[in-house]
Design an enzyme around this catalytic site. Structure first.
Site, PDB file in Angstrom:
ATOM      1  N   PHE A   1       0.859  -1.190   0.000  1.00  0.00           N
ATOM      2  CA  PHE A   1       0.000   0.000   0.000  1.00  0.00           C
ATOM      3  C   PHE A   1       0.894   1.239   0.000  1.00  0.00           C
ATOM      4  CE2 PHE A   1      -2.266   3.616   1.617  1.00  0.00           C
ATOM      5  CZ  PHE A   1      -3.430   3.580   0.871  1.00  0.00           C
TER       6      PHE A   1
ATOM      7  N   ASP B   1       9.361   3.244   2.116  1.00  0.00           N
ATOM      8  CA  ASP B   1       8.132   3.982   2.417  1.00  0.00           C
ATOM      9  C   ASP B   1       7.858   3.805   3.913  1.00  0.00           C
ATOM     10  OD1 ASP B   1       5.589   4.908   2.899  1.00  0.00           O
ATOM     11  OD2 ASP B   1       4.680   4.004   1.118  1.00  0.00           O
TER      12      ASP B   1
ATOM     13  N   LYS C   1       2.318  11.217   7.332  1.00  0.00           N
ATOM     14  CA  LYS C   1       1.531  10.935   8.541  1.00  0.00           C
ATOM     15  C   LYS C   1       2.086  11.605   9.802  1.00  0.00           C
ATOM     16  CE  LYS C   1      -1.111   7.130   6.763  1.00  0.00           C
ATOM     17  NZ  LYS C   1      -0.803   6.026   5.891  1.00  0.00           N
TER      18      LYS C   1
HETATM   19  C1  LIG Z   1      -0.949   6.118   4.407  1.00  0.00           C
HETATM   20  C2  LIG Z   1       0.126   5.589   3.561  1.00  0.00           C
HETATM   21  C3  LIG Z   1       0.429   6.166   2.316  1.00  0.00           C
HETATM   22  C4  LIG Z   1      -0.406   7.282   1.698  1.00  0.00           C
HETATM   23  O1  LIG Z   1      -0.456   8.424   2.470  1.00  0.00           O
HETATM   24  P1  LIG Z   1      -1.631   9.509   2.176  1.00  0.00           P
HETATM   25  O2  LIG Z   1      -1.262  10.665   3.069  1.00  0.00           O
HETATM   26  O3  LIG Z   1      -2.920   8.853   2.566  1.00  0.00           O
HETATM   27  O4  LIG Z   1      -1.581   9.828   0.741  1.00  0.00           O
HETATM   28  C5  LIG Z   1       1.514   5.658   1.610  1.00  0.00           C
HETATM   29  N1  LIG Z   1       2.245   4.655   2.093  1.00  0.00           N
HETATM   30  C6  LIG Z   1       1.988   4.063   3.281  1.00  0.00           C
HETATM   31  C7  LIG Z   1       2.851   2.958   3.758  1.00  0.00           C
HETATM   32  C8  LIG Z   1       0.905   4.504   4.044  1.00  0.00           C
HETATM   33  O5  LIG Z   1       0.623   3.897   5.202  1.00  0.00           O
END
Ligand SMILES: *Cc1c(COP(=O)(O)O)cnc(C)c1O
Length: 423
Positions: free
Chosen positions: A145, A231, A272
């Site tokens: 994701f 990520d 985040k």
């Molecule tokens: C939440 C998330 C995203 C996307 O972030 P948004 O601010 O919702 O666009 C990308 N990668 C990971 C691992 C995430 O948990």
């Protein structure tokens, strides 16, 4: 007992009537938050065990973050990058020293930061590695994701996220997660720009790979001259008991490059909790030899690097160090899994608990398409704790990292008491 009081019901109805149905929220309407707690419009208090998908690591409405944000909001909110602002330089130097990289590129949402990393990696492949233009491939994992843009969903294998949103962006090779053999095989093609990976797959259900998966992935990327792109949008900023999850089992507070388990990413993606949930702030970090492929006019964002975001991120990262959130997440996480495992010994309702630090999940012993996990979350809500199923029968537990041991004990009691109702 799934009582949703009338004011909540009214607010949910108006939201659904006029809003696109792109989410399926738990029926609870929140109006206030403080630390580990949130309150609904009827005044009922809950422990927040989602933390807005790990954006609120520092706790709801942390006063240091809110003070920084409101003071800046009264002074200057946005200049765009057409002009300099007096906070961006401080943010850049703070971020690069905090995470130990030469350069940072600020964006707003997580998906934008992932897109930025993809663009940098491709450009690096063409200009530094010598890949023929438009041939670059990025290796990604099954069940990843990374966000919701058209390019990112192109390499998702979640049918729901993908179907009827094509045509899809090419240039991605998918391998199984936690499989270094498959990674090495994929890296042997000479047009690979990099490997984009989550150190723990949060959305997929908190899949926690082998302890050396990050380090070995980094070594393989180095061997084949490809970029190791982490990520850490969900796993970073103390969530898993270290400043970054690529730090593995490292027990220091930052400066993790000294630890043997540290797998330094070539490109680090954050979002985040970079703002403690106060404001959308994301960032991409890399050293000069990579980041310098980007020149004026080649990438940007109207809001990226705005002064409110800059001061909010600095305040949010200060809190992480000052309140030793990584250490707290590590200790409470170990305790949480120990307690839940003791319960699992006694029951058939839960198959397992997994995770690292305070990013954990339990797997409910029922079929993937059953609604047991959803019903457990409704009951948890009634008992004063908010969590949500990730995929099917998996429930993620990720409270704010400012939780105390006494509060966690109360939460464990709520969780076990609720699960016992489903035995
Ligand atoms: C939440 C998330 C995203 C996307 O972030 P948004 O601010 O919702 O666009 C990308 N990668 C990971 C691992 C995430 O948990």
């Amino acid at each position: 007992m799934n009582i949703t009081a009338s004011r909540s019901k009214e607010l949910i109805e108006i939201e659904e009537k006029h809003g696109a149905h792109n989410y399926h929220p738990l029926p609870v309407v929140l109006e206030r938050g403080d630390g580990v707690y949130v309150w609904d419009v009827e005044g009922k208090r809950y422990y927040d065990f989602l933390s807005a998908y790990s954006a609120v690591n520092q706790g709801h409405c942390h006063p240091a973050i809110i003070d920084a944000m409101t003071e800046q909001a009264r002074t200057l909110t946005l200049t765009s990058r057409a002009f300099h602002n007096d906070k961006l330089g401080k943010f850049n130097s703070y971020m690069t020293s905090y995470f130990d990289f030469d350069k940072v590129l600020p964006m707003n949402t997580g998906a934008e930061a992932v897109e930025t990393a993809i663009k940098i990696a491709r450009k690096w492949a063409y200009e530094k590695k010598g890949v023929a233009e438009t041939d670059a491939q990025i290796i990604v994992c099954d069940n990843n994701f990374h966000g919701r843009t058209t390019t990112i969903i192109s390499f998702s294998n979640d049918e729901n996220a993908r179907k009827n949103f094509g045509p899809y962006t090419p240039g991605f090779i998918k391998i199984p997660y936690d499989d270094t053999e498959a990674l090495e095989k994929a890296l042997q093609q000479d047009n690979v720009a990099g490997f984009l990976v989550e150190p723990i797959q949060g959305e997929a259900g908190v899949y926690t790979p082998a302890d050396d998966f990050m380090r070995r992935s980094k070594e393989l990327c180095e061997k084949y001259n490809a970029l190791f792109i982490a990520d850490e949008i969900q796993t970073g900023i103390a969530r898993t008991g270290a400043l970054l999850a690529v730090c593995g089992k490292c027990t220091c507070e930052g400066s993790c490059e000294r630890q043997e388990t540290y797998a330094r990413p070539d490109i680090l993606i954050l979002g985040k909790a970079l703002s403690g949930g106060a404001f959308p702030v994301s960032a991409v970090l890399a050293d000069d030899d990579i980041m310098n492929v980007i020149h004026p006019g080649q990438h940007g964002s109207t809001f990226g690097g705005n002064p409110v975001a800059a001061v909010v991120a600095i305040a949010a990262l200060d809190v992480v160090k000052e309140e030793s959130l990584a250490q707290n997440a590590r200790e409470l996480g170990n305790y949480f899994r120990k307690k839940i495992n003791e319960y699992i010994e006694t029951t058939d309702t839960v198959t397992l608990v997994r995770g690292r630090g305070l990013l954990n999940a339990i797997v409910i012993n029922d079929s993937e398409d059953s609604d047991t996990a959803w019903n457990i979350c409704l009951k948890l809500r009634d008992n004063g704790l908010l969590a949500k199923p990730t995929h099917g029968n998996i429930i993620r537990f990720a409270p704010p990292l400012v939780m105390t041991k006494e509060q966690l004990d109360e939460c464990i009691d709520i969780i076990i008491k609720t699960l016992k109702d489903f035995e």
